[in-house]
Design a protein around this motif. Structure first.
Motif, short mmCIF file in Angstrom:
data_model
loop_
_atom_site.label_atom_id
_atom_site.label_comp_id
_atom_site.label_asym_id
_atom_site.label_seq_id
_atom_site.Cartn_x
_atom_site.Cartn_y
_atom_site.Cartn_z
N VAL A 172 2.60 63.68 52.79
CA VAL A 172 3.31 62.51 53.32
C VAL A 172 2.79 61.27 52.60
CG1 VAL A 172 3.87 61.18 55.39
CG2 VAL A 172 3.51 63.65 55.56
N ALA A 173 3.69 60.42 52.14
CA ALA A 173 3.29 59.24 51.38
C ALA A 173 3.82 57.97 52.04
CB ALA A 173 3.80 59.33 49.94
N LEU A 174 2.96 56.95 52.13
CA LEU A 174 3.38 55.62 52.56
C LEU A 174 3.87 54.89 51.31
CD1 LEU A 174 3.47 53.54 54.91
CD2 LEU A 174 1.21 52.79 54.17
N THR A 175 5.11 54.45 51.33
CA THR A 175 5.73 53.95 50.10
C THR A 175 6.36 52.58 50.27
OG1 THR A 175 7.80 55.07 50.68
CG2 THR A 175 6.26 56.28 49.28
N ASN A 176 6.65 51.96 49.13
CA ASN A 176 7.50 50.77 49.09
C ASN A 176 8.93 51.20 48.80
OD1 ASN A 176 5.21 49.00 49.21
ND2 ASN A 176 4.88 49.38 47.03
N GLN A 177 9.88 50.33 49.13
CA GLN A 177 11.25 50.59 48.73
C GLN A 177 11.36 50.38 47.23
OE1 GLN A 177 14.40 48.67 50.97
NE2 GLN A 177 15.70 48.60 49.16
N PRO A 218 8.67 56.27 35.97
CA PRO A 218 8.71 55.96 37.40
C PRO A 218 7.58 56.61 38.19
CG PRO A 218 10.41 57.54 36.81
CD PRO A 218 9.83 57.04 35.54
N GLU A 219 7.00 57.70 37.66
CA GLU A 219 5.94 58.36 38.42
C GLU A 219 4.70 57.49 38.58
OE1 GLU A 219 5.86 60.06 34.16
OE2 GLU A 219 7.34 59.64 35.72
N LYS A 220 4.63 56.39 37.82
CA LYS A 220 3.50 55.47 37.96
C LYS A 220 3.75 54.43 39.05
CE LYS A 220 1.91 55.87 33.17
NZ LYS A 220 1.58 55.14 31.91
N GLN A 221 4.96 54.43 39.61
CA GLN A 221 5.31 53.45 40.62
C GLN A 221 5.14 54.06 42.01
OE1 GLN A 221 6.13 50.40 39.31
NE2 GLN A 221 5.65 51.46 37.42
N HIS A 222 4.67 53.26 42.98
CA HIS A 222 4.44 53.75 44.34
C HIS A 222 5.68 53.44 45.18
CE1 HIS A 222 0.27 54.57 43.38
NE2 HIS A 222 0.18 53.37 42.86
N ASP A 223 6.78 54.09 44.84
CA ASP A 223 8.02 53.79 45.55
C ASP A 223 8.57 55.05 46.21
OD1 ASP A 223 10.56 54.89 43.84
OD2 ASP A 223 8.82 54.49 42.58
N ASP A 224 9.57 54.84 47.09
CA ASP A 224 10.12 55.93 47.88
C ASP A 224 10.78 57.01 47.02
OD1 ASP A 224 12.15 54.18 47.14
OD2 ASP A 224 12.76 53.71 49.18
N GLY A 225 11.57 56.59 46.04
CA GLY A 225 12.25 57.58 45.20
C GLY A 225 11.31 58.46 44.43
N THR A 226 10.25 57.86 43.87
CA THR A 226 9.27 58.65 43.12
C THR A 226 8.55 59.63 44.04
OG1 THR A 226 8.93 56.87 41.54
CG2 THR A 226 7.20 58.52 41.70
N THR A 245 8.64 54.58 54.56
CA THR A 245 8.66 53.19 54.12
C THR A 245 8.85 52.27 55.32
OG1 THR A 245 9.73 53.91 52.07
CG2 THR A 245 9.68 51.54 52.52
N PRO A 246 7.86 51.45 55.68
CA PRO A 246 8.07 50.45 56.73
C PRO A 246 9.03 49.38 56.22
CG PRO A 246 5.72 50.85 56.35
CD PRO A 246 6.47 51.46 55.20
N ILE A 247 10.06 49.07 56.99
CA ILE A 247 11.08 48.10 56.57
C ILE A 247 11.35 47.11 57.69
CG2 ILE A 247 12.22 49.60 54.88
CD1 ILE A 247 14.23 50.35 57.03
N ASP A 248 11.87 45.95 57.32
CA ASP A 248 12.32 44.99 58.32
C ASP A 248 13.55 44.27 57.78
OD1 ASP A 248 11.45 42.95 56.58
OD2 ASP A 248 9.50 42.78 57.56
N ILE A 249 14.07 43.32 58.54
CA ILE A 249 15.30 42.66 58.14
C ILE A 249 15.05 41.42 57.29
CG2 ILE A 249 16.58 43.49 60.13
CD1 ILE A 249 16.20 40.66 61.33
N ASN A 250 13.80 41.14 56.97
CA ASN A 250 13.47 39.98 56.15
C ASN A 250 13.78 40.28 54.69
OD1 ASN A 250 12.34 37.85 54.76
ND2 ASN A 250 10.50 37.77 56.01
#
Length: 334
Positions: A243-248, A289-297, A307-312
């Protein structure tokens, strides 16, 4: 040995009893809607897993597929057909009992149109669901949106009805939603169609475990005004890396996964009646992209992405110097 077995059965009975009493009340939606009053496969599998885990589930979905509806909310005056404006947002109970299912439609005011009712957006469905529960003096513990078959990560998230169904209750725009958390659930579709039911079941099982973990940590389940966008890889359980905590992410992964920038192109416009076909072509990335800490990777590497998200929608972690100079120039005009 017999004593140990009896003791284990006793603890199992206590656990089952406590789940039934202390289970969450979940407001559930899916932008895939219903087809002849049947939930989509992903929504059905997730709903059944939540109920079997001892939770109470109120499902409120569009009367037709509203995938890609984003954060749209239906207005009685604003959601319109050019000839006959929709005036009524209507909910219909299609399955009763402790865990009811409602479908929400936009109907014409006079009901004379030959056009079928149009499905409401997931945002509208959640607001209707909150109203239905309020009439029963119930405040849901959490909103669960999905399970969508196919990923909703990177740029796709902003267009996703699944993701925005979970974000509704993260908005202080709607006073009745304050304090109610949301979770969006998307599950990749494996190439082998025979594996689809298995992967969906594994994803649903993970969501049950996630909710159990959140509940064990006490209230509130999540931070105020924050939702979780969860993407489950299209692989069997034994292939899950963790399980990974990611950015969008900021780039697009079509299926099968290959990172790039999505470019929409319009084709086949007619000479008199304009018929447009939107298609996606992929522009390759200039980095790995594998060097990026994002959801798709994460999903591409068989991790369950959270990915924690909000409406901001404010751009964060960016260099604002250019915009500062822009504002200074504009201020000279006043």
């Amino acid at each position: 040995m017999v004593f140990q077995i009896r003791r284990s059965l006793f603890y199992l009975a206590i656990l089952t009893f406590s789940l039934n009493i202390f289970g969450l009340h979940i407001l559930h939606t899916s932008d895939d809607g219903v087809n002849v009053n049947e939930l989509s496969l992903g929504a059905k599998v997730l709903r059944r897993a939540l109920i079997d885990a001892g939770h109470t589930v109120t499902t409120v979905v569009p009367s037709s597929n509203r995938s890609g509806c984003g954060s749209g909310v239906d207005s009685a005056d604003g959601a319109a057909n050019f000839n006959n404006p929709f005036k009524v947002i209507q909910s219909e109970l299609i399955s009763g009992g402790k865990n009811p299912i409602y479908k929400v439609s936009l109907r014409f005011e006079d009901n004379t149109s030959t056009n079928p009712p149009y499905g409401a957006t997931t945002t509208t469905c959640i607001l209707v669901g909150l109203s239905l529960l309020k009439e029963a003096s119930v405040v849901p513990d959490i909103v669960v949106s999905g399970m969508n078959i196919g990923g909703n990560f990177g740029p796709l998230a902003i267009n996703s009805g699944t993701v925005n169904g979970a974000l509704v209750t993260s908005s202080t725009l709607y006073s009745d939603t304050v304090g109610v958390s949301g979770i969006a659930v998307s599950c990749g579709a494996p190439l082998n169609e025979a594996h689809i039911p298995l992967v969906l079941a594994d994803c649903a099982s993970f969501i049950v475990k996630l909710l159990g973990t959140l509940r064990s940590r006490g209230a509130p389940l999540l931070l105020d005004n924050v939702a979780l966008n969860i993407n489950y890889p299209p692989v069997l359980k034994d292939k899950i890396a963790g399980v990974a905590l990611t950015n969008q992410g900021e780039f697009f992964y079509p299926f099968p996964f290959q990172a790039g920038f999505a470019r929409f192109k319009v084709s086949n416009p007619g000479p008199i009646i304009q018929n447009y076909v939107l298609d996606i072509e992929l522009a390759p990335l200039g980095f790995k992209p594998e060097k990026q800490h994002d959801d798709g990777t994460a999903v591409n590497n068989n991790y369950i992405s959270i990915t924690p998200i909000d409406i901001n929608l404010t751009a964060r972690d960016k260099d604002f110097s250019m915009f500062s100079s822009l504002v200074k120039c504009l201020n000279k005009l006043y």
